[in-house]
Design a protein around this motif. Structure first.
Motif, PDB file in Angstrom:
ATOM      1  N   LYS A  20       0.822  -1.307  -0.249  1.00  0.00           N
ATOM      2  CA  LYS A  20      -0.150   0.054  -0.431  1.00  0.00           C
ATOM      3  C   LYS A  20       0.772   1.108   0.243  1.00  0.00           C
ATOM      4  N   ARG A  21       2.041   1.092  -0.528  1.00  0.00           N
ATOM      5  CA  ARG A  21       2.838   2.394  -0.083  1.00  0.00           C
ATOM      6  C   ARG A  21       3.923   2.036  -1.662  1.00  0.00           C
ATOM      7  N   LEU A  22       4.392   3.524  -1.976  1.00  0.00           N
ATOM      8  CA  LEU A  22       5.191   3.623  -3.298  1.00  0.00           C
ATOM      9  C   LEU A  22       7.088   2.689  -2.305  1.00  0.00           C
ATOM     10  N   GLY A  23       7.736   2.482  -3.043  1.00  0.00           N
ATOM     11  CA  GLY A  23       8.740   2.104  -2.471  1.00  0.00           C
ATOM     12  C   GLY A  23       9.889   3.363  -2.370  1.00  0.00           C
ATOM     13  N   GLN A  24      11.186   3.717  -1.741  1.00  0.00           N
ATOM     14  CA  GLN A  24      11.836   4.842  -1.490  1.00  0.00           C
ATOM     15  C   GLN A  24      13.689   4.487  -2.062  1.00  0.00           C
ATOM     16  N   PRO A  25      13.520   5.388  -2.952  1.00  0.00           N
ATOM     17  CA  PRO A  25      14.952   4.565  -3.677  1.00  0.00           C
ATOM     18  C   PRO A  25      16.197   4.580  -2.521  1.00  0.00           C
ATOM     19  N   ASP A  26      15.919   4.920  -1.239  1.00  0.00           N
ATOM     20  CA  ASP A  26      17.389   4.302  -0.097  1.00  0.00           C
ATOM     21  C   ASP A  26      16.978   2.963  -0.180  1.00  0.00           C
ATOM     22  N   GLU A  27      15.283   2.438   0.162  1.00  0.00           N
ATOM     23  CA  GLU A  27      15.099   1.533  -0.037  1.00  0.00           C
ATOM     24  C   GLU A  27      15.635   0.120  -1.037  1.00  0.00           C
ATOM     25  N   VAL A  28      15.993   0.902  -2.108  1.00  0.00           N
ATOM     26  CA  VAL A  28      16.510   0.020  -3.383  1.00  0.00           C
ATOM     27  C   VAL A  28      18.123  -0.020  -2.790  1.00  0.00           C
ATOM     28  N   ALA A  29      18.800   1.097  -2.376  1.00  0.00           N
ATOM     29  CA  ALA A  29      19.659   1.221  -2.446  1.00  0.00           C
ATOM     30  C   ALA A  29      20.415   0.082  -1.829  1.00  0.00           C
ATOM     31  N   GLU A  30      19.991  -0.394  -0.164  1.00  0.00           N
ATOM     32  CA  GLU A  30      20.046  -1.037   0.695  1.00  0.00           C
ATOM     33  C   GLU A  30      20.642  -2.405  -0.050  1.00  0.00           C
ATOM     34  N   LEU A  31      19.771  -2.670  -0.726  1.00  0.00           N
ATOM     35  CA  LEU A  31      19.471  -4.082  -1.470  1.00  0.00           C
ATOM     36  C   LEU A  31      20.645  -4.336  -2.134  1.00  0.00           C
ATOM     37  N   VAL A  32      21.476  -3.117  -2.715  1.00  0.00           N
ATOM     38  CA  VAL A  32      21.934  -3.348  -4.142  1.00  0.00           C
ATOM     39  C   VAL A  32      23.918  -3.298  -2.799  1.00  0.00           C
ATOM     40  N   TRP A  33      23.510  -2.637  -1.546  1.00  0.00           N
ATOM     41  CA  TRP A  33      24.619  -2.175  -0.708  1.00  0.00           C
ATOM     42  C   TRP A  33      24.528  -3.874  -0.180  1.00  0.00           C
ATOM     43  N   PHE A  34      23.719  -4.688  -0.166  1.00  0.00           N
ATOM     44  CA  PHE A  34      23.457  -6.116   0.483  1.00  0.00           C
ATOM     45  C   PHE A  34      24.340  -6.756  -0.688  1.00  0.00           C
ATOM     46  N   LEU A  35      24.355  -6.388  -1.997  1.00  0.00           N
ATOM     47  CA  LEU A  35      24.495  -7.581  -3.618  1.00  0.00           C
ATOM     48  C   LEU A  35      26.038  -7.037  -3.499  1.00  0.00           C
ATOM     49  N   ILE A  36      26.756  -5.599  -3.146  1.00  0.00           N
ATOM     50  CA  ILE A  36      27.538  -6.135  -4.132  1.00  0.00           C
ATOM     51  C   ILE A  36      29.049  -6.177  -2.358  1.00  0.00           C
ATOM     52  N   SER A  37      28.362  -6.244  -0.935  1.00  0.00           N
ATOM     53  CA  SER A  37      29.169  -6.074  -0.045  1.00  0.00           C
ATOM     54  C   SER A  37      29.774  -7.315   0.317  1.00  0.00           C
TER      55      SER A  37
END
Ligand code: NAP
Length: 220
Positions: free
Chosen positions: A183-200
């Motif tokens: 029931k809401r849009l995602g926020q850019p920083d939520e996507v950034a955290e996923l990218v962070w995990f992938l490159i960590s």
């Protein structure tokens, strides 16, 4: 210090990634469109030639979504979208891989979209390009696995950026928000955290995946 080449950092999701990565001590190369225009392979070659030592991480975040229907899409629109959304990612991967091999490994994150697996009217060019990103991610991951280069893609749903507000009216955004499980849009920083995990360093075994981050859109 881990070095990162990030496209699309002037706004939206890319901007959030840049902010997070700088906060967490990464060295981020984030060329503007004037410095590296992804619609022009020569511009890509010129910019990458200036990064003589390569990078540890490549984030292919830039993208465009110009709407056109099956009968209205022009060759120019098709070529531009495929170049920016797909071929530029391939050209940057081709450039970075020798450096990553030399360094003993690396991480690559490509941007797909929910529209790589689903679609709606007037998204044909975008869906084709983003489905290509999914294929690119699978193929590159398989070929580069023994070089310790992990390649994944992120497939966002409706994220609160200019891309979403440009392509959907306020009434459409309200309606699609109501229809999303969260029931809401995602926020850019939520996507950034996923990218962070992938490159960590925490990501040691996930490769070749296209990960949906969509508030449950793909589940209903
Ligand atoms: N927002 C969403 O809901 C959503 C959903 C699914 C997938 N995605 C994907 O997520 C990624 C980021 O989306 P976003 O919402 O953050 O997009 P955005 O706010 O529209 O920003 C797009 C970014 O791409 C850059 N870009 C576009 N054309 C370029 C070119 N020719 N050369 C260099 N840079 C160029 C833009 O630079 P300028 O400022 O110079 O234009 C900007 O930094 C994209 O790949 C998009 O397809 C987004």
């Amino acid at each position: 210090m881990t070095s990162v080449l990030l496209t699309g950092a002037s706004r939206g999701i890319g901007k959030a990634i840049k902010h997070l990565f700088l906060q967490r001590g990464m060295q981020v190369w984030a060329p503007s469109r004037q410095e590296m225009d992804l619609s022009d392979p020569d511009s890509i070659s010129r910019y990458t030639a200036s990064l003589t030592e390569g990078v540890d991480v490549l984030i292919n975040c830039a993208g465009i979504n110009e709407l056109a229907g099956v009968e209205e899409m022009t060759d120019e629109q098709i070529e531009k979208s495929i170049q920016i959304n797909l071929l530029a990612q391939m050209q940057l991967i081709r450039w970075v891989v020798p450096f990553m091999k030399h360094r003993g490994g690396g991480k690559i994150v490509n941007f797909a979209s929910i529209w790589c697996s689903f679609s709606k009217p007037r998204r044909i060019i975008y869906s084709v390009a983003k489905a290509g990103v999914k294929g690119l991610t699978t193929a590159a991951a398989v070929e580069l696995a023994t070089d310790n280069i992990l390649v994944n893609a992120v497939a966002p749903g409706f994220i609160n950026t200019e891309m979403t507000s440009q392509n959907n009216s306020p009434a459409q955004i309200q309606a699609l928000t109501r229809a999303l499980p969260m029931k809401r849009l995602g926020q850019p920083d939520e996507v950034a955290e996923l990218v962070w995990f992938l490159i960590s360093d925490k990501n040691t075994f996930m490769t070749g995946q296209t990960l949906f981050i969509d508030g449950g859109f793909s589940c209903i």
